[in-house]
Design an enzyme around this catalytic site. Structure first.
Site, PDB file in Angstrom:
ATOM      1  CG  ASN A  10      -7.253  -1.252  -0.642  1.00  0.00           C
ATOM      2  OD1 ASN A  10      -6.274  -1.012   0.058  1.00  0.00           O
ATOM      3  ND2 ASN A  10      -7.177  -1.309  -1.942  1.00  0.00           N
TER       4      ASN A  10
ATOM      5  CB  SER B  52      -0.912   0.032   1.230  1.00  0.00           C
ATOM      6  OG  SER B  52      -1.613   1.259   1.239  1.00  0.00           O
TER       7      SER B  52
HETATM    8  C1  6PG Z   1      -3.158   1.577  -1.661  1.00  0.00           C
HETATM    9  C2  6PG Z   1      -4.418   1.861  -2.421  1.00  0.00           C
HETATM   10  C3  6PG Z   1      -4.331   1.224  -3.764  1.00  0.00           C
HETATM   11  C4  6PG Z   1      -5.401   1.696  -4.721  1.00  0.00           C
HETATM   12  C5  6PG Z   1      -6.540   0.734  -4.765  1.00  0.00           C
HETATM   13  C6  6PG Z   1      -7.894   1.271  -4.575  1.00  0.00           C
HETATM   14  O1  6PG Z   1      -3.287   1.014  -0.591  1.00  0.00           O
HETATM   15  O2  6PG Z   1      -2.105   1.966  -2.149  1.00  0.00           O
HETATM   16  O3  6PG Z   1      -5.530   1.347  -1.750  1.00  0.00           O
HETATM   17  O4  6PG Z   1      -4.310  -0.143  -3.573  1.00  0.00           O
HETATM   18  O5  6PG Z   1      -5.736   3.001  -4.581  1.00  0.00           O
HETATM   19  O6  6PG Z   1      -6.372   0.124  -6.005  1.00  0.00           O
HETATM   20  O7  6PG Z   1      -8.403   1.651  -5.769  1.00  0.00           O
HETATM   21  P1  6PG Z   1      -9.941   1.852  -6.064  1.00  0.00           P
HETATM   22  O8  6PG Z   1     -10.351   3.066  -5.313  1.00  0.00           O
HETATM   23  O9  6PG Z   1      -9.933   2.056  -7.539  1.00  0.00           O
HETATM   24  O10 6PG Z   1     -10.671   0.612  -5.688  1.00  0.00           O
END
Ligand code: 6PG
Length: 475
Positions: free
Chosen positions: A188, A130
């Site tokens: 997330n 992340s």
């Molecule tokens: C992170 C983010 C990253 C990304 C996700 C969510 O932890 O770096 O969560 O994983 O932003 O893909 O994306 P969505 O909002 O498109 O579901």
């Protein structure tokens, strides 16, 4: 030529940044991308780190250039491409090689891949990363699902490249199989809930307090110095500060109101339902993104039900801002409480013994939901690793009691002013219900027995399977 310490496949934004981060930490990296042009462009942009890379133009070449046993990071699109990549690599691997899937994979897929590779001389690692592109380049938060042996082999590299909080690496072994991707999925889910509530508070500040977007940026900056201090609060202030060059308006006024989603929030909500654990804030955030995406339908319905113009206001601006801050605190605690409940339930269901305190610690820097609260959450789990709900931790309880009146106040004003608050309302609803010693579920039990003879338990007797003396028409 000296062999590489690690391999990396997939030089998209995340992969390229991760490769640069690894190289900057002194490791030699063999890199490969399906399209050779990307590899060439990556090498051209590698600047002073160029000598740390071995550019490879076939999988065979990649594998041959890594010291055995070989850790190979795959940063490819989640889903079938991961399986295809593993299948394509297999003919070139040798005993003990470790395939690391660092994408946002569904943890059920990681469970399956872990088991499939357990029957081979190779090992699978599912690694949640992340922090977006910036995190990948300068220090992400890393959640690993691996066997202890595989983790020991890759730990030095991962801890070196991860974000640090008070010098502690934000990287950890979460458990075997898909444990790392499960923890990332819930990260997330919490991220979705938090982002939705921030958007709702913005609307309250606009409509009930009359604060302009730049004024709100100032409020968010101030909040970022207090208990709400977190990456999402900080970047919201930054986003609010930006003026669109074309229109001269705050950029938020020209961004279309339809939110996208790639799936991890939805997976969190689905998994919560499968585990029988409420995650109402995450549910609400996923639903809100879906409603936002249906713009044409919203506009049609808006014509049938036009908004009233009356907006309830607060006694004064500062009173309103303070109530909004408390509402955000209560909502954030509720989101974490739900997220950690789902993590605990998943830990039991899959037999992973997830390290709850370490999860909070790994999230304290580098990731999107990093926040000051996580220190308190980590201490709460350190003091009681069996904590059955974050709401029971004394420090959290104190904060929640102090913040809830603000949340109620904001919700009353928002509802009467026709401002949608699905995220904050979900937080309020689930918190109010979870602290009921006796819920209204006895009505549901009465109905179930009436139409289906499902039976109920009584408050005044031991045993189960009691039925009501229902009048004719009851089952
Ligand atoms: C992170 C983010 C990253 C990304 C996700 C969510 O932890 O770096 O969560 O994983 O932003 O893909 O994306 P969505 O909002 O498109 O579901």
């Amino acid at each position: 030529m000296t062999q590489a310490d690690i391999g990396l496949i997939g030089l998209g934004v995340m992969g390229a940044n991760l490769a640069l981060n690894i190289a900057e930490n002194g490791y030699k990296v063999a890199v490969f991308n399906r399209t050779a042009e990307k590899t060439k462009a990556f090498m051209e942009n590698a600047a002073h780190l160029k000598d740390q890379f071995i550019a490879c133009y076939s999988l065979e070449e990649l594998v041959a250039n890594i010291k055995a046993p070989r850790p190979i990071i795959m940063m490819v699109m989640a889903g079938d491409p991961v399986d295809q990549q593993i299948a394509a690599l297999k003919p070139f691997l040798s005993d003990g090689d470790i395939l690391i899937d660092a994408g946002n994979s569904a943890f059920h897929d990681s469970n399956r891949r872990y088991r499939e590779l357990a029957d081979t001389p190779f090992t699978f690692v599912g690694m949640g990363v992340s922090g977006g592109a910036e995190g990948a380049r300068h220090g992400p938060s890393i959640m690993v699902g691996a066997s202890p042996t595989a983790y020991a082999r890759i730990e030095p590299i991962l801890t070196a490249i991860s974000a640090k909080h008070n010098d502690e690496p934000c990287c950890g072994l979460m458990g075997p199989e898909g444990a790392g991707h499960f923890v990332k999925t819930l990260h997330n889910g919490i991220e979705y809930a938090d982002m939705q509530m921030i958007a709702e508070i913005h609307e309250v500040m606009s409509k009930c307090l009359g604060l302009s977007i730049p004024e709100q940026a100032g409020v968010f900056k101030k909040w970022n110095e207090g208990p709400l201090s977190s990456y999402l609060i900080e970047i919201t202030a930054n986003v609010m500060d930006v003026i669109d060059e074309e229109s001269g308006k705050p950029i938020l006024e020209v961004i279309l109101d339809t939110a996208g989603q790639k799936g991890t929030g939805r997976w969190s909500a689905v998994e919560a339902h499968m585990l029988g654990v409420p995650a109402t804030g995450i549910d609400a955030a996923v639903a809100a993104r879906c409603i936002s995406a249906g713009r044409a339908l919203r506009q049609e319905i808006a014509k049938v039900y036009p908004q009233g113009t009356d907006k309830l206001s607060f006694a004064d601006k500062q009173v309103g801002i303070d109530a909004c801050e408390k509402a955000m605190i209560a909502g954030k605690i509720a989101a974490y409480a739900e997220g950690f409940d789902v993590l605990a339930a998943g830990s039991k269901e899959y037999g992973w013994k997830l390290p709850m305190g370490d999860i909070a610690r790994v999230w304290r820097a580098g990731c999107i939901i990093r926040s000051r609260f996580l220190d308190e959450i980590a201490s709460a789990y350190d003091q009681n690793p069996e904590l059955s709900s974050l709401y029971l931790a004394p420090t959290i309880a104190e904060r929640m009691k102090d913040a809830v009146p603000g949340l109620r106040d904001v919700l009353c004003k928002a509802i009467m002013s026709e401002i949608p608050t699905p995220g904050l309302s979900a937080a309020m609803g689930s918190f109010d219900m979870i602290r009921q010693a006796r819920t209204a579920a006895y009505v549901v039990q009465g109905q179930r027995d009436f139409f289906g003879q499902h039976g109920f338990e009584r408050t005044d007797k031991e045993g189960s399977g009691f039925h009501g003396p229902w009048p004719a028409g009851g089952a």
